[in-house]
Design a protein around this motif. Structure first.
Motif, mmCIF file in Angstrom:
data_model
loop_
_atom_site.group_PDB
_atom_site.id
_atom_site.type_symbol
_atom_site.label_atom_id
_atom_site.label_comp_id
_atom_site.label_asym_id
_atom_site.label_seq_id
_atom_site.Cartn_x
_atom_site.Cartn_y
_atom_site.Cartn_z
ATOM 1 N N ASN A 304 -29.254 -23.878 -41.273
ATOM 2 C CA ASN A 304 -29.948 -22.755 -41.909
ATOM 3 C C ASN A 304 -30.434 -21.722 -40.896
ATOM 4 O OD1 ASN A 304 -29.724 -23.969 -44.555
ATOM 5 N ND2 ASN A 304 -31.390 -25.336 -43.947
ATOM 6 N N GLU A 305 -29.687 -21.595 -39.817
ATOM 7 C CA GLU A 305 -30.010 -20.621 -38.779
ATOM 8 C C GLU A 305 -28.731 -19.890 -38.352
ATOM 9 O OE1 GLU A 305 -32.867 -19.768 -37.580
ATOM 10 O OE2 GLU A 305 -34.270 -21.424 -37.928
ATOM 11 N N THR A 306 -28.906 -18.665 -37.871
ATOM 12 C CA THR A 306 -27.810 -17.893 -37.296
ATOM 13 C C THR A 306 -28.140 -17.585 -35.849
ATOM 14 O OG1 THR A 306 -27.297 -16.866 -39.438
ATOM 15 C CG2 THR A 306 -26.422 -15.791 -37.477
ATOM 16 N N ILE A 307 -27.363 -18.134 -34.921
ATOM 17 C CA ILE A 307 -27.629 -17.928 -33.500
ATOM 18 C C ILE A 307 -27.253 -16.499 -33.114
ATOM 19 C CG2 ILE A 307 -27.046 -18.643 -31.153
ATOM 20 C CD1 ILE A 307 -26.432 -21.429 -32.291
ATOM 21 N N GLU A 308 -28.206 -15.795 -32.538
ATOM 22 C CA GLU A 308 -27.992 -14.405 -32.136
ATOM 23 C C GLU A 308 -27.645 -14.266 -30.663
ATOM 24 O OE1 GLU A 308 -28.462 -11.068 -33.964
ATOM 25 O OE2 GLU A 308 -27.544 -12.623 -35.195
ATOM 26 N N TYR A 309 -28.130 -15.187 -29.827
ATOM 27 C CA TYR A 309 -28.034 -14.961 -28.377
ATOM 28 C C TYR A 309 -28.110 -16.283 -27.640
ATOM 29 C CZ TYR A 309 -29.649 -13.434 -23.714
ATOM 30 O OH TYR A 309 -29.782 -13.229 -22.356
ATOM 31 N N ILE A 310 -27.292 -16.411 -26.574
ATOM 32 C CA ILE A 310 -27.420 -17.535 -25.639
ATOM 33 C C ILE A 310 -27.208 -17.031 -24.213
ATOM 34 C CG2 ILE A 310 -26.702 -19.327 -27.271
ATOM 35 C CD1 ILE A 310 -23.959 -19.362 -25.808
ATOM 36 N N ILE A 311 -27.822 -17.751 -23.264
ATOM 37 C CA ILE A 311 -27.650 -17.451 -21.844
ATOM 38 C C ILE A 311 -27.893 -18.737 -21.066
ATOM 39 C CG2 ILE A 311 -30.068 -16.832 -21.452
ATOM 40 C CD1 ILE A 311 -29.101 -14.674 -19.505
ATOM 41 N N GLU A 312 -27.282 -18.839 -19.888
ATOM 42 C CA GLU A 312 -27.521 -19.997 -19.008
ATOM 43 C C GLU A 312 -28.505 -19.604 -17.921
ATOM 44 O OE1 GLU A 312 -27.449 -22.367 -15.491
ATOM 45 O OE2 GLU A 312 -26.523 -20.378 -15.560
ATOM 46 N N GLU A 313 -29.444 -20.487 -17.658
ATOM 47 C CA GLU A 313 -30.391 -20.296 -16.570
ATOM 48 C C GLU A 313 -30.918 -21.660 -16.153
ATOM 49 O OE1 GLU A 313 -32.884 -18.518 -13.719
ATOM 50 O OE2 GLU A 313 -31.289 -17.586 -14.899
ATOM 51 N N SER A 314 -30.796 -21.986 -14.865
ATOM 52 C CA SER A 314 -31.335 -23.228 -14.301
ATOM 53 C C SER A 314 -30.821 -24.464 -15.030
ATOM 54 C CB SER A 314 -32.875 -23.205 -14.330
ATOM 55 O OG SER A 314 -33.369 -22.082 -13.632
ATOM 56 N N ASP A 315 -29.502 -24.500 -15.274
ATOM 57 C CA ASP A 315 -28.840 -25.635 -15.916
ATOM 58 C C ASP A 315 -29.379 -25.927 -17.316
ATOM 59 O OD1 ASP A 315 -27.023 -26.128 -13.877
ATOM 60 O OD2 ASP A 315 -28.460 -27.334 -12.759
ATOM 61 N N ASN A 316 -29.821 -24.882 -17.976
ATOM 62 C CA ASN A 316 -30.208 -24.960 -19.373
ATOM 63 C C ASN A 316 -29.565 -23.803 -20.132
ATOM 64 O OD1 ASN A 316 -32.552 -27.109 -19.952
ATOM 65 N ND2 ASN A 316 -32.820 -26.290 -17.889
#
Length: 399
Positions: A304-316
């Motif tokens: 029930n969610e729409t992912i808008e954005y992702i990014i990698e930082e510090s192995d996360n």
């Protein structure tokens, strides 16, 4: 001959009407590179002062506000340092991102202008402009890709451009399949890769010579990325393709869930793995895929969610959804390390300072999110809030 003279006179008349004193750039003549054939394709450029390397003012954070205003905010004095706007724009809209290179900010505006700006003072080194439109969006969802003294960008006039970083003059351009080009290009192995319509294009970065044009038979609407060996791109539906960088051979393809799609810019590579977020009507998911084999390594669902954005930082992997859910995933296994329901809806990228926090922009303010307490601290507050803000962009001025 008479027709050619009339056409040239018409071009220069329009350019003079713009109120600038631009130089008409000339494309590099190669057998595979198109020449500018219409006023909407023309690149004009004006040098104000020579581009030079500029020390960074690391007290500043750049804010490309969703109304199209570009400014820097001093995090120490809590004041605006400088502001730059496009020459003209038919609507208030950001819709683009900024690249920092040797202390110079390269900024595309929706009206087709691109500025090279001193990060310390806001002084403009040069201005270029694609076409002469005052009532259309020419540059959208673009970030200038800079390499080897060149700036690469695609436009809504069906062209990809390579500009000279020194003065913004045109080096080469090529007419693409579709006018709707709103995905940043990829520079890799002295080549430039871009999608347009049903195609993935590969160009020689120096000359603009077409190396290959791969027809997938359906719209390719994903950002091309690389693991340092091959190139990966998703279509607008639910397939990720791996291709050689030298020839249009499909090495493998990976299908994610049938009812998911629309990867767009939600994709990156790290350590021979591809990470992407796909949207669905009921479930959005983040996937990890082996770049050698196309094998799924893990998958994390957001119901029930729409992912808008992702990014990698510090192995996360960090990101947010359309309902303002903030999340942090362990990049090794996809497990949710942290999540929170935000009271402010992000509309920008994330920027990470050296402490345990991150910055993002909402429709009302620049927010600094404390990663331990999840407190949302207003760093800069807008004087007004507009409805339906499309996007904004923030960037810490640092090495």
């Amino acid at each position: 001959m008479r027709k050619n003279l009339i056409a040239l006179l018409f071009v220069f008349t329009v350019l003079n009407m713009s109120g600038q004193t631009p130089t008409l750039s000339q494309p590099v003549e190669t057998s595979a590179t198109n020449t500018v054939s219409a006023i909407s394709d023309v690149v004009t450029n004006k040098t104000i002062s020579p581009v030079k390397k500029v020390p960074l003012d690391e007290a500043l954070i750049l804010i490309y506000d969703y109304d199209g205003t570009l400014f820097t905010f001093d995090l120490e004095s809590e004041t605006i340092a400088w502001t730059v706007k496009a020459t003209d724009s038919h609507t208030e809209m950001c819709a683009n991102k900024v690249t920092l290179n040797d202390g110079v900010l390269y900024v595309p505006f929706i009206n087709g202008e691109i500025f090279a700006i001193d990060n310390q003072t806001g002084a403009v080194f040069w201005k270029s402009r694609i076409g002469n439109s005052t009532d259309q969006i020419v540059l959208k969802d673009q970030i200038p890709i800079i390499q080897d003294g060149k700036l690469f960008i695609t436009a809504q006039n069906q062209n990809i451009y390579a500009l000279n970083l020194k003065d913004g003059s045109l080096l080469w351009n090529y007419k693409l399949d579709s006018p709707n080009n709103d995905i940043p290009v990829l520079f890799f192995d002295n080549k430039v890769f871009t999608q347009s319509g049903n195609y993935l294009y590969s160009f020689d970065a120096n000359t603009g010579k077409l190396i290959y044009q791969k027809d997938f038979g359906e719209t390719m609407h994903g950002k091309p990325v690389t693991d340092g060996e091959n190139v990966f791109i998703a279509n607008e539906k639910n397939v990720l393709f791996a291709l050689s960088s030298t020839k249009p051979d499909i090495l493998w393809q990976f299908k994610f869930d049938e009812n998911q799609h629309n990867v767009k810019e939600r994709i990156f590579c790290k350590d021979k793995k591809i990470y992407l977020a796909a949207q669905g009507p009921e479930v959005s998911s983040v996937y990890a895929v082996d770049s050698k084999t196309g094998t799924q390594l893990w998958k994390t669902d957001f119901k029930n969610e729409t992912i808008e954005y992702i990014i990698e930082e510090s192995d996360n992997i960090w990101g947010y959804t359309r309902k303002a859910k903030f999340f942090q995933l362990d990049i090794t296994n996809g497990e949710i390390a942290a999540e929170a329901k935000l009271t402010t809806q992000p509309i920008s990228n994330f920027e990470f300072p050296v402490d345990e926090s991150l910055f993002y922009y909402s429709d009302a303010a620049l927010i600094q999110l404390d990663l331990k307490t999840k407190d949302e601290n207003e760093v800069y507050l807008r004087t007004s809030i507009k409805d339906n803000a499309y996007s904004a962009y923030v960037k810490i001025i640092r090495q």
